[in-house]
Design an enzyme around this catalytic site. Sequence first.
Site, PDB file in Angstrom:
ATOM      1  CE  LYS A   1      -4.366  -1.265   1.709  1.00  0.00           C
ATOM      2  NZ  LYS A   1      -5.725  -1.835   2.829  1.00  0.00           N
TER       3      LYS A   1
ATOM      4  CE  LYS B   1      -4.957  -8.294  -2.390  1.00  0.00           C
ATOM      5  NZ  LYS B   1      -5.591  -8.033  -0.930  1.00  0.00           N
TER       6      LYS B   1
ATOM      7  CE  LYS C   1     -12.305  -4.235  -0.490  1.00  0.00           C
ATOM      8  NZ  LYS C   1     -12.587  -4.089   0.279  1.00  0.00           N
TER       9      LYS C   1
END
Length: 334
Positions: free
Chosen positions: A115, A197, A200
């Site tokens: 992140k 993966k 979102k």
Amino acid sequence: MIGDQKILFSGMQATGTLTLGNYLGALKNWLELSDEYECFYSVVDLHSITVRQDPAELRKRARNLLTLYIAAGLDPKKNCIYYQSHVSGHAELAWILNCFTYMGELNRMTQFKDKAAKHADNINSGLYTYPVLMAADILLYQADVVPVGKDQMQHLELTRDIAQRFNAIYGDVFTVPEAYLGKVGAKIMSLQEPTKKMSKSDENANASIYLMDDPDTIIRKFKRAVTDSEACVRYSENQPGIRNLIDIYCACTGKTPEETEKEFDGKGYGDFKMAVGESVVSVLKPVQERFADLSKDKAYIDGIIKENAEKANYYATKTLRKVQKKVGFPERIR
Ligand code: TYM
């Protein structure tokens, strides 16, 4: 324990649009476990502001997520479905646990590294201590079990370490939780890059199936899904694209990979992709329909929000008071 039931805690962020990964990796298991445990399912909005959010949008998404939990089949009378921000104990316990977590541990968190790379202009300390807040979420309810996808395992391990460390100093304060990973679907991969993966936040809308995608979109995305060159439906490490589609198919139909290989023996990728798409539509359509109905009933959802916030606060405060006493904060005068 609450009564004679063990306790389950889990949560999701209302950031972005939920994907099939969230459904198969988490929500589906929540449904399967909800009878067996006393359950707390949180919309973890405190976590969401570790990256910049539009306030109105965040509020809307949080409400949609809470509604979706119910639409997916969780009974809000039996399960405590609530907003994390309505229970101040999460932030209070997180502060205390911050003082029992080492920077060396947080430095190892792979999700923080990912992140931080993605949001290089906003590497705030909330993003860094995010796993401690997550530990507080879980420990606040004395959870025995935490159903999550594989990507959350490192955070779960840290939660266990923090709980054990605290218990070693102050006695048996926290239940040390176990992670629960479903047999299938614990890591659903991107349809476009099957070594990554499904997420979102993927910029390519074709990479993810969103829970609110209509049937045509779902089928179209599966038709476009990246597959491999072997031209047969086989569950193997060398075929990450097909392997992912088999995982999705198995999670939606309850079949095993072996049964799936047999079913599509001699058939091409086209037929298989169509079948996967249809299996997903049949799982998501009823959820979407219930979501549309529930969304219209403002008073009902408001009632759930109020009732469950009270219930969550009751259990959270119980743990928090115990912890505050243990660390030496003065008692409250009534
Ligand atoms: P979040 O919101 O990113 O994801 C919610 C849940 O969905 C799972 N998941 C997946 N499972 C399989 N395949 C995928 N591609 C996939 N993508 C996501 C996640 O593992 C998760 O179970 N930090 C958490 C939220 C959280 C939490 C908690 C969870 C906060 N506090 C306490 C459990 C307990 C998160 O961001 O999940």
